[in-house]
Scaffold this active site. Structure first.
Site, PDB file in Angstrom:
ATOM      1  N   CYS A 292      -3.140  -2.314   8.967  1.00 47.54           N
ATOM      2  CA  CYS A 292      -2.617  -1.033   9.450  1.00 47.54           C
ATOM      3  C   CYS A 292      -2.288  -1.120  10.937  1.00 47.54           C
ATOM      4  O   CYS A 292      -1.296  -0.563  11.397  1.00 47.54           O
ATOM      5  CB  CYS A 292      -3.629   0.098   9.237  1.00 47.54           C
ATOM      6  SG  CYS A 292      -4.015   0.380   7.512  1.00 47.54           S
TER       7      CYS A 292
ATOM      8  N   CYS B 221       0.824  -1.214   0.000  1.00 46.16           N
ATOM      9  CA  CYS B 221       0.000   0.000   0.000  1.00 46.16           C
ATOM     10  C   CYS B 221       0.853   1.257   0.000  1.00 46.16           C
ATOM     11  O   CYS B 221       0.316   2.360   0.053  1.00 46.16           O
ATOM     12  CB  CYS B 221      -0.986  -0.003   1.157  1.00 46.16           C
ATOM     13  SG  CYS B 221      -0.676  -1.154   2.474  1.00 46.16           S
TER      14      CYS B 221
END
Lengths: 133, 176
Positions: free
Chosen positions: A107, A37
């Site tokens: 995350c 990402c």
């Protein structure tokens, strides 16, 4: 995808953004990233060498809102904890606190990895320090 | 590795794209549904499956990055996993610094545009350079296959992904 209120809050008002001198023996730096990402996360802790308590924590994250919120929250939690307590912080706690959806769980993993990396770095320095002393 | 098998080639990282295209056309003709119009249902279905695999194979293998990812995945590397594993600290430092510089430029006024354009060109050059390096690693691996080269390829793909993201970022910013 809608972010939770808490994520939006951390994203708009990130806590403890900044950096500390990584050469300071009491500062531990953790740098982690997820190439998929494009995220990079730097998290630093400043430890009181006598009490082992984390007196300050700073971060800087380039990534999505959830990555920023996860690391922002992590620095809030770190302050006032001992290094050993900090080691116990789990990504699932971050997921719960921020109500992260499954696609954003990574995350929180990143944030946990950053905490661990910062602590490892600090401990490594502390050992080196004691050898020199 | 099914993608290579369906095209009838050895699993190599370096592929000649013209040859690949010829093979793809040839195999496509062989597997064309018209040729199986009178075949038994099971044979017809097998040809159809093979044909769909062939299309996937060609699409993936003609692109060096996708090909490398497919190759690595088949060699047991976890590609696409969103983790922090295998990212060298050096690369993270580099990407972090690039992001910092980019952020500073973006927070400036319009006078920073030329510098952003320079940054964009720099990222584009880095991307082109990593493609060259990828080709070199392909060659090295095909000459002497081994885990070490595959790890290097994995690392390069990660770096490339970061650069690509930075490039997209600055691109998007400049076109606003």
């Amino acid at each position: 995808m809608a972010y939770s209120e808490k994520v939006v809050d951390h994203y708009n008002n990130p806590r403890n953004v900044g950096s500390m001198d990584k050469n300071d023996p009491n500062v531990g730096t953790g740098m982690v990233g997820a190439p998929e990402c494009g995220d990079v996360m730097k998290l630093q802790i400043k430890v009181d060498p006598v009490s082992g308590i984390i007196e300050d924590a700073k971060f800087k994250t380039f990534g999505c809102g959830s990555a920023i919120a996860s690391s922002s929250l992590a620095t809030e939690w770190l302050k006032g904890k001992t290094v050993d307590q900090a080691m116990e912080i789990k990504n699932t706690e971050i997921v719960n606190e921020l109500a992260l959806p499954p696609v954003k769980v990574h995350c929180s993993v990143l944030a946990e990895d950053a905490i661990k990396a910062a602590i490892t770095d600090y401990k490594k320095k502390a050992v080196a320090e004691s050898v020199h002393a | 590795m099914d993608y290579y098998r369906v095209l009838g080639i050895d699993p190599k990282l370096q592929l000649n794209l013209n040859e690949l295209q010829q093979l793809f056309y040839g195999r496509s003709r062989e597997l064309h549904p018209d040729r199986f119009a009178r075949a038994e249902a099971s044979v017809r279905e097998a040809a159809l499956n093979e044909s769909s695999l062939l299309n996937d194979a060609y699409r993936a293998l003609k692109d060096p990055v996708q090909r490398a990812e497919y190759f690595l995945k088949n060699r047991g590397f976890d590609i696409g996993e969103q983790g922090t594993k295998d990212v060298p600290p050096q690369l993270l430092e580099e990407v972090f610094e690039l992001n910092m510089a980019l952020e500073e430029l973006k927070s400036g006024d319009d006078s920073a545009r030329p510098q952003l354009a320079t940054a964009r060109d720099q990222f584009a050059a880095l991307l082109a350079q990593s493609d060259v390096e990828l080709g070199q690693l392909f060659e090295a691996h095909d000459g002497q296959p081994g885990e070490a080269v595959l790890k290097q390829i994995r690392g390069l793909l990660n770096r490339r992904r970061y650069i690509q993201n930075l490039l997209r970022d600055v691109h998007g910013y400049l076109s606003n």
